[in-house]
Design a protein around this motif. Sequence first.
Motif, PDB file in Angstrom:
ATOM      1  N   ALA A  16       4.613   9.931  23.128  1.00 23.66           N
ATOM      2  CA  ALA A  16       3.367   9.516  22.925  1.00 23.66           C
ATOM      3  C   ALA A  16       2.519  10.062  23.812  1.00 23.66           C
ATOM      4  N   ALA A  17       2.866   9.591  25.268  1.00 26.73           N
ATOM      5  CA  ALA A  17       1.969  10.075  26.417  1.00 26.73           C
ATOM      6  C   ALA A  17       1.949  11.347  26.725  1.00 26.73           C
ATOM      7  N   PHE A  18       2.999  12.330  26.164  1.00 21.73           N
ATOM      8  CA  PHE A  18       2.568  13.858  26.640  1.00 21.73           C
ATOM      9  C   PHE A  18       2.178  14.418  25.295  1.00 21.73           C
ATOM     10  N   SER A  19       1.745  13.832  23.974  1.00 20.84           N
ATOM     11  CA  SER A  19       1.290  14.561  22.877  1.00 20.84           C
ATOM     12  C   SER A  19      -0.193  14.999  22.971  1.00 20.84           C
ATOM     13  N   GLN A  20      -0.465  15.914  22.294  1.00 24.60           N
ATOM     14  CA  GLN A  20      -2.004  16.187  22.546  1.00 24.60           C
ATOM     15  C   GLN A  20      -2.600  15.850  21.351  1.00 24.60           C
ATOM     16  N   ILE A  21      -3.844  15.423  21.410  1.00 26.32           N
ATOM     17  CA  ILE A  21      -4.763  14.843  20.474  1.00 26.32           C
ATOM     18  C   ILE A  21      -5.329  15.919  19.735  1.00 26.32           C
ATOM     19  N   PRO A  22      -5.207  16.024  18.415  1.00 26.66           N
ATOM     20  CA  PRO A  22      -5.871  17.249  17.926  1.00 26.66           C
ATOM     21  C   PRO A  22      -7.237  17.175  17.975  1.00 26.66           C
ATOM     22  N   THR A  23      -7.903  18.335  18.499  1.00 29.91           N
ATOM     23  CA  THR A  23      -9.318  18.419  18.684  1.00 29.91           C
ATOM     24  C   THR A  23     -10.047  19.251  17.419  1.00 29.91           C
ATOM     25  N   GLU A  24     -11.198  19.068  17.318  1.00 32.56           N
ATOM     26  CA  GLU A  24     -12.135  19.916  16.327  1.00 32.56           C
ATOM     27  C   GLU A  24     -12.770  21.098  17.245  1.00 32.56           C
ATOM     28  N   THR A  25     -12.888  22.223  16.321  1.00 32.92           N
ATOM     29  CA  THR A  25     -13.623  23.196  17.015  1.00 32.92           C
ATOM     30  C   THR A  25     -14.937  22.869  17.114  1.00 32.92           C
ATOM     31  N   ILE A  26     -15.896  22.870  18.000  1.00 30.07           N
ATOM     32  CA  ILE A  26     -17.356  22.287  18.169  1.00 30.07           C
ATOM     33  C   ILE A  26     -18.219  23.459  17.736  1.00 30.07           C
ATOM     34  N   TRP A  27     -18.078  24.811  18.124  1.00 32.04           N
ATOM     35  CA  TRP A  27     -18.583  25.852  17.443  1.00 32.04           C
ATOM     36  C   TRP A  27     -17.720  26.952  17.806  1.00 32.04           C
ATOM     37  N   SER A  28     -18.319  28.313  17.043  1.00 28.62           N
ATOM     38  CA  SER A  28     -17.587  29.643  17.205  1.00 28.62           C
ATOM     39  C   SER A  28     -18.488  30.466  17.123  1.00 28.62           C
ATOM     40  N   SER A  87     -23.843  23.581  22.849  1.00 20.92           N
ATOM     41  CA  SER A  87     -23.814  23.661  21.192  1.00 20.92           C
ATOM     42  C   SER A  87     -23.675  25.051  20.556  1.00 20.92           C
ATOM     43  N   GLY A  88     -23.706  26.130  21.089  1.00 20.07           N
ATOM     44  CA  GLY A  88     -23.301  27.236  20.832  1.00 20.07           C
ATOM     45  C   GLY A  88     -24.475  28.159  20.646  1.00 20.07           C
ATOM     46  N   GLN A  89     -25.770  27.687  21.037  1.00 16.99           N
ATOM     47  CA  GLN A  89     -27.080  28.317  21.040  1.00 16.99           C
ATOM     48  C   GLN A  89     -27.173  29.557  21.843  1.00 16.99           C
ATOM     49  N   GLU A  90     -27.503  30.703  21.403  1.00 14.50           N
ATOM     50  CA  GLU A  90     -27.608  31.829  22.500  1.00 14.50           C
ATOM     51  C   GLU A  90     -28.819  31.538  23.587  1.00 14.50           C
ATOM     52  N   LEU A  91     -28.580  31.743  24.468  1.00 12.88           N
ATOM     53  CA  LEU A  91     -29.582  31.356  25.665  1.00 12.88           C
ATOM     54  C   LEU A  91     -30.173  32.733  26.158  1.00 12.88           C
ATOM     55  N   TRP A  92     -29.150  33.339  26.830  1.00 11.71           N
ATOM     56  CA  TRP A  92     -29.677  34.768  27.433  1.00 11.71           C
ATOM     57  C   TRP A  92     -28.488  35.602  27.680  1.00 11.71           C
ATOM     58  N   ALA A  93     -28.993  36.842  27.982  1.00 17.02           N
ATOM     59  CA  ALA A  93     -27.977  37.963  28.340  1.00 17.02           C
ATOM     60  C   ALA A  93     -28.501  39.080  29.306  1.00 17.02           C
TER      61      ALA A  93
END
Length: 173
Positions: A16-28, A87-93
């Motif tokens: 239990a201590a070393f198991s990973q909590i599933p995470t959601e993809t925030i943005w792609s 949040s995945g917004q394109e800022l600059w390049a």
Amino acid sequence: MRKNLLFVLGLVVTMAAFSQIPTETIWSKSFTPITAKDTMPDNQVMTVDMQGSAIVAGKMTKNFTFANKEITALTSKANYIAKYSASGQELWAVVADGANITSITTDANGNIYIAGNFTEAYSLSSTDGNDKEQEGNDYVSSALIAKYNANGVLLKIETIIPTRYNYSDDYWD
């Protein structure tokens, strides 16, 4: 029996201590700054700053639009540096034309540092339009380190240009 029960309990607690909590993809996001998959380089680099913004860099073989701005390469040796918000917004390049970006990182203030190499010359663009150019050595690879602020303004460039070695015959005598 108690030893077995204690062993099983210890095993369950450890799992239990070393198991990973599933995470959601925030943005792609994805974009294609190259013309063909066989030109896909292996020098794509990325980092995440303390605010959660993603900064990516890599080779580009064609122009592309990022944050509603046309990003243009002047040579076939161009790399891009692009920043996304948390949040995945394109800022600059910006473009590193003539340079190969091999590493990227940030500091606690949100400044972005790139490192790479070049031969003949390179130019680094800046979101404020104050682009910089640097001459190199046609015979050997030179190193560069550049600092951008969090808004993509180029603040500083350092280069290491080795002197050309003289391979004269008297070296071997």
